[in-house]
Design a protein around this motif. Sequence first.
Motif, PDB file in Angstrom:
ATOM      1  N   ASP A  57       0.860  -1.181   0.000  1.00 14.32           N
ATOM      2  CA  ASP A  57       0.000   0.000   0.000  1.00 14.32           C
ATOM      3  C   ASP A  57       0.899   1.234   0.000  1.00 14.32           C
ATOM      4  O   ASP A  57       2.022   1.193   0.490  1.00 14.32           O
ATOM      5  N   LEU A  58       0.412   2.332  -0.554  1.00 14.40           N
ATOM      6  CA  LEU A  58       1.195   3.568  -0.555  1.00 14.40           C
ATOM      7  C   LEU A  58       0.867   4.462   0.626  1.00 14.40           C
ATOM      8  O   LEU A  58       1.763   5.051   1.236  1.00 14.40           O
ATOM      9  N   ASN A  59      -0.413   4.580   0.961  1.00 10.80           N
ATOM     10  CA  ASN A  59      -0.847   5.537   1.987  1.00 10.80           C
ATOM     11  C   ASN A  59      -0.924   4.871   3.354  1.00 10.80           C
ATOM     12  O   ASN A  59      -1.935   4.285   3.717  1.00 10.80           O
ATOM     13  N   MET A  60       0.196   4.980   4.084  1.00 13.54           N
ATOM     14  CA  MET A  60       0.261   4.412   5.430  1.00 13.54           C
ATOM     15  C   MET A  60       0.933   5.432   6.337  1.00 13.54           C
ATOM     16  O   MET A  60       1.789   6.190   5.888  1.00 13.54           O
ATOM     17  N   PRO A  61       0.559   5.441   7.627  1.00 14.63           N
ATOM     18  CA  PRO A  61       1.223   6.360   8.562  1.00 14.63           C
ATOM     19  C   PRO A  61       2.629   5.853   8.903  1.00 14.63           C
ATOM     20  O   PRO A  61       2.959   4.703   8.658  1.00 14.63           O
TER      21      PRO A  61
END
Length: 119
Positions: A57-61
């Motif tokens: 995944d690209l959008n991770m914290p």
Amino acid sequence: MQDKLKIYLVDDQNIANFITKKVIENTGIECEIVAFEEPKQALEALEEETPHYIFLDLNMPLIDGWEFLESMDDKLSSKVIILTSSVDPADIERAKNYPQVISYQTKPPKKKAIQDLFL
């Protein structure tokens, strides 16, 4: 004899990993799937073993997908499939800068797209 196919799933959302795992299992491909909700743990695991494929995944914290790709050892032979909700053309173009990235797909994963990767 070939090693059993090993796949890492790296997504901070448990449900996303669950769905991806089910779609992969439904393809009938014999493999071992290891899911990580913490990208840092996946990077640590990469120091011990090299999976054949990584769904990322690209959008991770904390560590996003781009940072994960930058942190991966260039010598690793793992092939990366970006699996994200982003349809931003800039992200699609940026992914082409990473030789280990073999596919850019949007969530949820499609059974046919995954089968095509492994055939």
